[in-house]
Design an enzyme around this catalytic site. Structure first.
Site, short mmCIF file in Angstrom:
data_model
loop_
_atom_site.label_atom_id
_atom_site.label_comp_id
_atom_site.label_asym_id
_atom_site.label_seq_id
_atom_site.Cartn_x
_atom_site.Cartn_y
_atom_site.Cartn_z
N GLU A 201 39.02 -20.56 10.63
CA GLU A 201 40.14 -19.61 10.26
C GLU A 201 40.69 -18.97 11.45
O GLU A 201 40.76 -17.80 11.95
CB GLU A 201 39.22 -18.37 9.60
CG GLU A 201 38.76 -18.84 8.04
CD GLU A 201 38.32 -17.51 7.43
OE1 GLU A 201 38.22 -17.90 5.85
OE2 GLU A 201 38.21 -16.53 7.87
N GLU A 384 34.50 -22.25 2.58
CA GLU A 384 34.33 -20.98 2.00
C GLU A 384 34.90 -20.61 0.70
O GLU A 384 36.00 -20.71 0.70
CB GLU A 384 34.41 -19.95 2.93
CG GLU A 384 33.56 -19.77 4.35
CD GLU A 384 33.89 -18.72 5.17
OE1 GLU A 384 34.41 -17.84 4.57
OE2 GLU A 384 33.93 -18.75 6.45
#
Length: 478
Positions: A201, A384
């Site tokens: 991320e 995720e």
């Protein structure tokens, strides 16, 4: 809203403020569900859980580990909602065998963890700390002994403070040091560790850490954004090259926090703001990797940053793309803002999670299908996805039916995406054990397993048993 209303998963707040924070669970109306034709996953589908070193390991001053940017950030009053820190976290540095046993007990085939850069290279320089690497060697061996495939993330936001002192990701040299670090890891572990995720991320770290100041290193300087974005992309390319030069049988990918960017109210003038956010949050990472270009919206930020040959380095083949998904972002045009972008609330009546974000499984389908259509249909994994208990300092909810519902609905979206032609090969639930949730401390709980912070005792929740059954037969319950 107060600063604590935004977190690393409150992505709808991205550029320029905080998201509204709700106190619901993760269950409500199901207007965004998808109904796949089949509910059966293939036998070779990868089932796993995901964690991060800083959120779980503790033992911050053990075996030669150096400080990271989060070590310093968490100690500043007001930075963490409940005034806690990660000095113990889930104590997984010492208790990793218990974690491995929990993963094996759930019948999962994979574990996504991150390696602490400052354990391997305490100052971020070229000096390697053998004791730090030995820990991950033991973890990899413990996983393999139980038939669990390790997936290691090289950077999950915990930059060595020694590198931050020299400018961090705004300094081009950090990209070079990242390649040194990747080489050190594969040199020690590459004979057994075959699956690598380069960055986690990067958009979150770039924006929340360098523009909003909500995350470490806690900076608020939009002038750093172009340098940070490009140097993280460059470091990723250099690290991929280093790994493949050292070992020829690796599976190398990266993980991005992707989200649909939607104009508030569907209004056409808000589409301008949504497109701007999309360029920074999604395309500034996808385009360089898959196309060797940046979106035009990034031109001003990147002026004078890119050097000859950089885009060739950044564009590397990937064996898989990791997709982290939690919610779509809603934005509106704000002419009073320097960026002209402002966060907006989800549609009226939308079901919200504990962060006040729209629970929308269709957004996961939209994201996966967009990657398929626009970026050459790469192999993907959902690295995720999950939901938190309502925020609070009390004990975790053990009969977490809301989490089971949330996971089931998002897995329906994965099946629907596969039926649409998306090559999705795995799903990693976030997370194994309730852990330190960055600026929210321990007020947010995402785990399949609860932990008593006084005793360290781990207690599986109802979702743990549900996920175990799913991993066992691959059949998603209706």
């Amino acid at each position: 809203m107060e600063r604590s209303g935004v977190s690393r998963r409150a992505l709808g707040a991205l550029a320029l403020g905080s998201a509204a924070m709700g106190l619901s669970g993760c269950e409500g109306g199901h207007e965004t569900d998808l109904k796949p034709r089949s509910r059966q996953f293939p036998k070779d589908f990868v089932w796993g859980v995901a964690t991060a070193a800083f959120q779980t390991e503790g033992s911050q001053a053990v075996d030669g580990r150096g400080p990271s940017v989060w070590d310093l950030f968490e100690k500043v009053p007001g930075h963490v909602k409940d005034k806690s820190d990660a000095t113990v976290a889930t104590d997984s540095y010492r208790r990793f065998q218990e974690d491995v046993d929990l993963i094996a007990g759930a019948g999962l085939s994979a574990y996504r963890f991150s390696i602490s850069w400052s354990r391997v290279m305490p100052t971020g320089g070229r000096t390697v700390n053998a004791a730090g690497l030995d820990h991950y060697s033991k973890l990899v061996d413990a996983l393999l002994a139980k038939g669990i495939s390790p997936y290691a993330t090289l950077f999950h936001w915990d930059l060595p403070q020694g590198l931050q002192d020299k400018g961090g990701w705004a300094n081009r040299d950090t990209a070079l040091r990242f390649a040194d670090y990747a080489h050190a890891v594969v040199d020690k572990l590459g004979d057994r560790l075959k699956n690598y995720i380069i960055l986690n991320e990067a958009a979150v770290h770039a924006v929340f850490g360098h523009v909003l100041g909500e995350h470490a290193p806690g900076l608020k300087d939009i002038n750093l954004l172009g340098k940070v974005v490009h140097h993280m992309n460059l470091g990723q390319g250099l690290a991929m090259r280093a790994l493949r030069a050292a070992q020829g049988d690796l599976q190398v990918g990266t993980t991005m926090a992707l989200q649909p960017c939607r104009p508030a109210g569907g209004l056409f003038w808000n589409r301008l703001a949504a497109d701007g956010l999309d360029a920074l949050w999604n395309k500034a990472w996808l385009d360089p990797l898959f196309k060797g270009t940046y979106p035009k919206d990034m031109d001003d930020l990147l002026k004078g940053v890119i050097q000859d040959g950089d885009l060739k380095t950044v564009r590397q083949p990937v064996d898989f793309l990791g997709v982290n998904y939690y919610a779509p972002a809603y934005v509106r045009l704000d002419l009073s803002s320097p960026s002209k972008i402002a966060p907006a609330n989800p549609p009226r009546g939308a079901e919200l999670d504990a962060f006040g974000r729209h629970i929308d499984p269709s957004g996961l389908f939209e994201t996966l299908d967009r990657v398929r259509r626009e970026y050459g249909a790469p192999r993907m994994m959902v690295t995720e996805n999950g939901c938190s208990d309502p925020f609070g300092s009390g004990p975790a909810i053990l009969d977490d039916q809301f989490r089971i519902t949330y996971l089931r609905r998002h897995l329906e979206a994965v099946l629907a995406a596969r039926e649409a032609g998306c090559d999705v090969r795995g799903y990693f639930e976030w997370t194994l054990i309730d852990n330190f949730e960055w600026d929210l401390g321990y007020t947010s709980k995402f785990g399949l397993v609860a932990m008593d912070r006084k005793t360290g005792v781990r207690t599986p929740k109802a979702s743990y048993s549900w996920f175990k059954a799913l991993a066992g037969n691959g059949l998603l319950p209706a």
